[in-house]
Design an enzyme around this catalytic site. Structure first.
Site: not given
Ligand SMILES: Cc1cc2nc3c(=O)[nH]c(=O)nc-3n(C[C@H](O)[C@H](O)[C@H](O)COP(=O)(O)O)c2cc1C
Length: 543
Positions: A230, A234-235, A248, A294, A343
């Site tokens: 995956n 996530y920050r 996450w 992805e 955020d």
């Molecule tokens: C700039 C940006 C920052 C993000 N930061 C976070 C974060 O810190 N934690 C999180 O869980 N999702 C964050 N997201 C949202 C996830 O990247 C997004 O929901 C993604 O689809 C999650 O992937 P996953 O379903 O494979 O976990 C962020 C998205 C963007 C565009």
């Protein structure tokens, strides 16, 4: 051998799928191989500016970028008067060459306009990719032998989209293990209270950690049972030389993997990847179903598989063309305070406890660039990522909910706050069915306000949507409030990640939808008169 020379940089190859709506005779790239070739191409198009003045990664870069992201977008025509929102902002991408405390430049706001987002994806319309997604999810089955033969090259191409593991990679030209130091990277602090002890639920004695966060990285993890990879954006909060906190969200795949490692009593390998093919950065943000990779999706977007190389200290593979990779282990039982963080909601998300990462290596290419983004009051770079997703994922949403003709995630909604949906109404309570379906559809489920309109309404024009909402809604009869899981960042919910959402049926009401008096017709001039005025327009001497 790892320097991407001109042959590897496929920038400038013409993409035959696209047409140029604005009539510019310009070559479109068809898949950048790495971040630096993307920056070089943006620069040649006047889309990137380099800042040579010495700047501080703590807050100063953020303030500059916030201002630039709200400027008119480089190279885009000013919007028509009737369209004050679309295509207006984004300024240009920035490369800060001289960042205090690090010899690595910071690249930021590279995807922060429609034009740059399209370039990153190698198309001049997001809809081109939506059409490809549509063919993928609704393939036309070949019937004749000739049709089958014609499909073969397409099938062969699709087979090439999967990631390929190779032996060596540019991202490991320089390897730091014992001397790995997160503090040597130009990780930015975006907003004044980020990571501050005693602020936003972070206890006053939680002083370990910094206000610096990785904001534009792909987090690579593996399902310990299936081995599925995956990648999620996530920050990550920097705590010290070898320590960080992983933010996450509970609903996201990184957290799901982490729960599995915890149940098995194992530590979890993690790689933080900066840079690589720009489609990877986008794919990391995509709301793909949990078992869809992805990396495969990025290969599909790039029309060529992403090359991966094994990490040096953890059992994971990362893109060979990445700029910088941080490797490490998460002990799922060790939670540390993460946040607060300014955020994309435009507010600080509150501190909470998230898993700690122990860094085992930092690898990078020679002369890497550090990609970052800031989030905050929209529009910021993430708005354009979201808009690309809105367009590209329309066919998938339509597959789940065939009633949806179109939808829009307006800028003010900061993704989860609002969605406008257009349907062709055919039976009573159809709008409510659509709302319930959206609240059951992946990450769309977090949406806290859904407005459903009829097919003649333009969902991309907020005025049009609000006009019909104002006109067609009886607030008692036409609204539905439900409880459910909410976005973790939503600070208005009474509980963390759980609260209420509203659905507003702004469609024309018909029998079976409660008490409906005769519903009047919308005003429309007759075609005969419109044609007459069209034909005589120049005679009036108005324009
Ligand atoms: C700039 C940006 C920052 C993000 N930061 C976070 C974060 O810190 N934690 C999180 O869980 N999702 C964050 N997201 C949202 C996830 O990247 C997004 O929901 C993604 O689809 C999650 O992937 P996953 O379903 O494979 O976990 C962020 C998205 C963007 C565009």
């Amino acid at each position: 051998m790892f320097e991407p020379g001109p042959k590897m940089i496929r920038v400038g190859r013409e993409n035959p799928v696209n047409s140029r709506p604005r009539g510019r005779l310009e070559m479109l790239p068809m898949g950048y191989t790495d971040l630096q070739s993307f920056i070089a191409d943006l620069e040649s198009r006047g889309q990137v500016r380099r800042v040579c003045a010495k700047v501080d990664a703590i807050l100063e870069i953020s303030e500059i970028v916030d201002r630039v992201s709200k400027l008119p977008a480089a190279g885009e025509a000013p919007p028509p008067l009737t369209d004050p929102v679309h295509g207006t902002r984004g300024g240009y991408g920035l490369v800060f060459e001289n960042v205090k405390g690090s010899d690595i430049p910071v690249a930021i706001n590279l995807l922060g306009s429609y034009e740059r987002m399209r370039l990153a994806l190698g198309v001049d319309r997001f809809e081109t990719l939506a059409e490809r997604v549509h063919h993928l999810v609704k393939p036309q089955m070949p019937t004749t032998m000739l049709d089958k033969m014609r499909k073969l090259p397409q099938l062969a191409r699709m087979a090439s989209y999967g990631p390929k593991v190779v032996k060596r990679g540019m991202c490991q030209e320089v390897v730091h293990t014992d001397n790995a130091n997160l503090l040597s990277l130009p990780v930015i602090q975006c907003w004044p209270h980020d990571g501050e002890a005693g602020y936003g639920a972070r206890p006053a004695d939680a002083t370990e950690g910094t206000g610096r966060f990785f904001t534009f990285a792909g987090i690579y993890t593996k399902d310990p049972e299936s081995g599925d990879r995956n990648v999620g954006m996530y920050r990550v909060q920097v705590y010290g030389r070898k320590r960080a906190a992983m933010h996450w969200h509970v609903h996201h795949d990184g957290a799901r993997h982490c729960r599995k490692y915890k149940a098995r009593g194992e530590k979890m390998p993690v790689a933080i990847v900066l840079g690589g093919e720009p489609v990877l950065t986008y794919a990391a943000t995509c709301p793909l179903p949990p078992d869809m990779s992805e990396l495969l999706f990025a290969g599909f977007l790039n029309e060529g598989g992403i090359e991966l190389v094994g990490c040096k200290t953890v059992p994971l593979e990362v893109p060979v063309n990445a700029e910088i990779v941080v490797e490490g282990w998460v002990d799922p039982r060790e939670l540390i305070w993460e946040g607060p963080f300014g955020d994309h909601t435009g507010f600080y998300s509150l501190a909470d406890r998230y898993p700690a990462l122990t860094v085992t290596a930092i690898t990078h290419r020679k002369n890497p660039v550090f990609p970052a983004t800031i989030v905050g009051p929209p529009p910021q770079e993430d708005y354009y990522l979201g808009k690309a997703t809105e367009r590209i994922f329309l066919p998938l949403l339509q597959m789940l909910i065939p009633d949806v003709i179109d939808y829009s995630l307006p800028m003010f909604g900061a993704f989860h706050n609002c969605v406008f949906v257009k349907i062709r109404k055919e039976y009573p309570m159809q709008a409510r069915r659509v709302m319930s379906s959206i609240w059951g559809a992946g990450q769309m489920s977090f949406c806290k306000m859904i407005v459903v309109v009829d097919e003649h309404v333009d969902v991309h024009d907020e005025q049009d949507v609000f006009f019909h909402m104002g006109a067609n809604v009886d607030w008692r009869r036409d609204t539905m409030i439900v409880d459910g899981p909410c976005d973790i960042l939503d600070h208005a919910t009474p509980y963390y990640g759980s609260g209420a959402k509203i659905g507003i049926d702004a469609t024309r009401k018909i029998s079976g939808e409660g008490l409906v008096r005769e519903f009047p017709e919308a005003l429309e001039m007759s075609k005969k008169v419109r044609d007459l005025v069209d034909g005589r327009w120049s005679e009036y001497g108005i324009s």
